[in-house]
Design an enzyme around this catalytic site. Structure first.
Site, PDB file in Angstrom:
ATOM      1  N   ARG A 120       0.857  -1.179   0.000  1.00  0.00           N
ATOM      2  CA  ARG A 120       0.000   0.000   0.000  1.00  0.00           C
ATOM      3  C   ARG A 120       0.895   1.231   0.000  1.00  0.00           C
ATOM      4  NH1 ARG A 120      -3.220  -3.240  -1.248  1.00  0.00           N
ATOM      5  NH2 ARG A 120      -5.328  -3.611  -0.395  1.00  0.00           N
ATOM      6  N   GLU A 177      -4.800   7.612  -3.945  1.00  0.00           N
ATOM      7  CA  GLU A 177      -5.234   6.983  -5.185  1.00  0.00           C
ATOM      8  C   GLU A 177      -6.659   7.415  -5.502  1.00  0.00           C
ATOM      9  OE1 GLU A 177      -4.662   2.750  -4.968  1.00  0.00           O
ATOM     10  OE2 GLU A 177      -2.525   2.938  -4.495  1.00  0.00           O
ATOM     11  N   HIS A 232      -2.241   0.671  -9.559  1.00  0.00           N
ATOM     12  CA  HIS A 232      -2.761  -0.366  -8.648  1.00  0.00           C
ATOM     13  C   HIS A 232      -3.402  -1.517  -9.413  1.00  0.00           C
ATOM     14  CE1 HIS A 232      -4.213  -0.862  -4.215  1.00  0.00           C
ATOM     15  NE2 HIS A 232      -3.934  -2.033  -4.771  1.00  0.00           N
TER      16      HIS A 232
END
Length: 332
Positions: A245, A274, A293
């Site tokens: 993360r 994000e 991602h």
């Protein structure tokens, strides 16, 4: 209002996967991908596969078990469903990403080793330089060199399911593999790595590694786990890959490290915010390989989640322990 069955999924399963899940559950499973319809339709649901908002108890008062499609459930950190007294079993998708994410990790490292982004740019410009180093002396932050993985040292920060598969692939490349694990003890051995260390010795691992992969879950203990001290401990030629993360790394410090050459480069599939804002400097750094991602996304993801969910459905019906149960003390 339509009477929905007690198992509701917001994750779009294929027909073959649905049949597998229905056989395991011995009941129907209603798939609702629209968020608003899903929120209206879970009042009778005992089991849900998907992501829930903070008002989950109001929406799904009969909920007993939440199967998350994600390996990490940091998106639920502020949700009361993770509280020890919530009365809800929460299971994660841990383990279903080991193949796709491990392949992504090595794809990123090989791209960096051979300056693949710059080579693709050369192709687009119809350029065929005799001396590649002269093609991007001003735009590339570190001296160009065609590196190899063989014989290099890889550090895996977080020896979980994904970390283990990365270690196994690294061995096939002929790499030396070091790893940290939160629960490891000094002197503990693991068959898939050359040396296993407790998390408290992470600096020692970083100092001797050519490549570093971050694979820890995001918890209160791992937020900004990689900061200035850790980045300065890395070697100047080190390449850092983050598939965990974004908040595991202090992003402002990472930017400085990349701009000032503390490390050679970074492969980032995750960022602290994000979607990453368009004005972020990360987009333009020539020693960064950036993706939105997607390291865990392949055509096999849905089928692997269905296999895990089906196994847990059988266990749930039989009163057996479920796989990947969230543990409050660990935070994952």
């Amino acid at each position: 209002m339509t009477a929905y069955p007690p198992i509701v999924s917001r994750f779009g399963f294929s027909q073959a996967s649905l049949e597998k899940l229905r056989a395991a559950a011995q009941t129907d499973i209603h798939v609702i991908e629209d968020r608003e319809e899903f929120n209206r339709s879970v009042k009778e649901a005992e089991i849900i596969c998907g992501f829930l908002p903070k008002n989950w108890r109001e929406l799904a008062p009969k909920l007993r078990w939440l199967q998350s499609p994600a390996a990490g459930i940091d998106s639920l950190r502020e949700n009361s469903i993770l509280a020890p007294d919530s009365g809800i079993i929460v299971t994660t998708g841990s383990g279903i990403h080991v193949t796709n994410i491990s392949e992504y990790v090595f794809g990123s490292m090989i791209m960096f080793n051979r300056a693949w982004p710059q080579l693709v740019d050369m192709q687009r410009r119809h350029a065929w330089p005799r001396n590649i180093e002269q093609y991007f002396p001003e735009t590339y932050q570190v001296p160009f060199r065609e590196r190899e993985l063989h014989g290099q040292t890889l550090a895996i920060i977080g020896m979980g399911n994904i970390g283990r598969r990365i270690a196994q692939v690294a061995r096939a490349f002929g790499m030396r593999v070091l790893a940290t694990r939160h629960s490891a003890k000094d002197g503990e051995q693991d068959p898939d790595v050359d040396q296993l260390f407790p998390q408290s010795r992470m600096l020692e691992v970083l100092q001797q590694s050519d490549y570093i992969v971050i694979a820890v879950p995001l918890t209160r203990d791992t937020e900004k786990l990689i900061g200035e001290r850790e980045l300065r401990a890395m070697q100047a030629h080190a390449y850092l890959v983050n598939i965990a993360r974004g908040k595991v790394i202090d992003e402002e410090v990472l930017l400085r490290a990349l701009q000032e050459g503390w490390i050679a480069g970074a492969g980032l599939d995750v960022t602290a915010t994000e979607p990453l804002p368009a004005e972020s400097l990360l987009y333009d750094l020539p020693n960064v390989i950036l993706t939105p991602h997607i390291s865990g996304a392949t055509e096999h993801y849905e089928a692997r989640l269905a296999d895990l969910f089906a196994d847990n459905l059988r266990r749930y019906r039989a009163g057996q322990p479920l796989r990947n149960v969230y543990e409050h003390q660990r935070g994952y």
